[in-house]
Design an enzyme around this catalytic site. Sequence first.
Site, PDB file in Angstrom:
ATOM      1  N   ASP A   1      40.079  36.936  -0.166  1.00 25.63           N
ATOM      2  CA  ASP A   1      39.204  37.545  -1.168  1.00 25.63           C
ATOM      3  C   ASP A   1      37.773  37.387  -0.666  1.00 25.63           C
ATOM      4  OD1 ASP A   1      37.599  38.176  -3.362  1.00 25.63           O
ATOM      5  OD2 ASP A   1      38.971  37.264  -4.804  1.00 25.63           O
TER       6      ASP A   1
ATOM      7  N   ASP B   1      39.179  43.254   6.242  1.00 25.52           N
ATOM      8  CA  ASP B   1      38.834  44.670   6.129  1.00 25.52           C
ATOM      9  C   ASP B   1      37.461  44.837   5.511  1.00 25.52           C
ATOM     10  OD1 ASP B   1      40.005  43.693   3.596  1.00 25.52           O
ATOM     11  OD2 ASP B   1      39.537  45.727   2.915  1.00 25.52           O
TER      12      ASP B   1
ATOM     13  N   ASP C   1      48.171  28.144   0.292  1.00 26.44           N
ATOM     14  CA  ASP C   1      47.804  29.041  -0.807  1.00 26.44           C
ATOM     15  C   ASP C   1      48.160  28.338  -2.110  1.00 26.44           C
ATOM     16  OD1 ASP C   1      47.513  31.421  -2.590  1.00 26.44           O
ATOM     17  OD2 ASP C   1      47.443  32.503  -0.689  1.00 26.44           O
TER      18      ASP C   1
ATOM     19  N   GLU D   1      47.100  28.601   8.302  1.00 27.67           N
ATOM     20  CA  GLU D   1      46.644  29.896   7.795  1.00 27.67           C
ATOM     21  C   GLU D   1      46.215  29.673   6.360  1.00 27.67           C
ATOM     22  OE1 GLU D   1      47.718  34.509   6.647  1.00 27.67           O
ATOM     23  OE2 GLU D   1      49.371  33.149   7.155  1.00 27.67           O
TER      24      GLU D   1
END
Length: 215
Positions: free
Chosen positions: A119, A155, A70, A45
């Site tokens: 982002d 989104d 990350d 991920e």
Amino acid sequence: MGKDKIRRFAEIDTFNNVLQLDAGKTFKSNWANGFFKNGNPVVLELACGKGEYTVNLAQLFPGKNFIGVDYKGNRIWRGAKTALEDGVDNVAFLRIQIENLIEYFAPGEVDEIWITFPDPQPQLSREKKRLTSPRFLDMYRVILKPGGFINLKTDNDGFHAYTADKINELGLNQHIRTEDLYKSEFADEVLSIKTYYEKKYLKDNKNINYLKFSF
């Protein structure tokens, strides 16, 4: 740096499920057998944030290994701590810049990639930083096994459309596309995992986009 961030950075140094920076290079080409010691498929991920998707996927699929990637250690702390507290041992977190991903995974070492609410980098000048821009796709092509899937939940309608355009331009295989996941037929147990931010978007009646594609 705030006291909480300092504490979290110090704490993740003690976590056996977190590898920071160059430490992760030790397991290049050997994540399944060397780190996880089970030989199971490896799933990433990217831009995992607090690692909610990583941990939930690991709980759903104990026969696979999941690595959340990350750079922000204070966010990784949450997912790593949850995994340790809940005894989820098929989870790891890798604290690196995603731009350097290919230094940590060998060709064909990864079975699947998830990109959840990254982002969107909407400014044209920042296109190269979008996680589905051609330079990132070139990296994924190397580390993914033939036929391995890439999943994108976002989104951001513009980022979704941009990615769909790149899939078309580059002649990639699009398997699923929906602009409103929870009103579609695709919202199964896996795709219905909701991160903190996704819950906020849904509360604001925001549609969730989903793409599944491969090389």
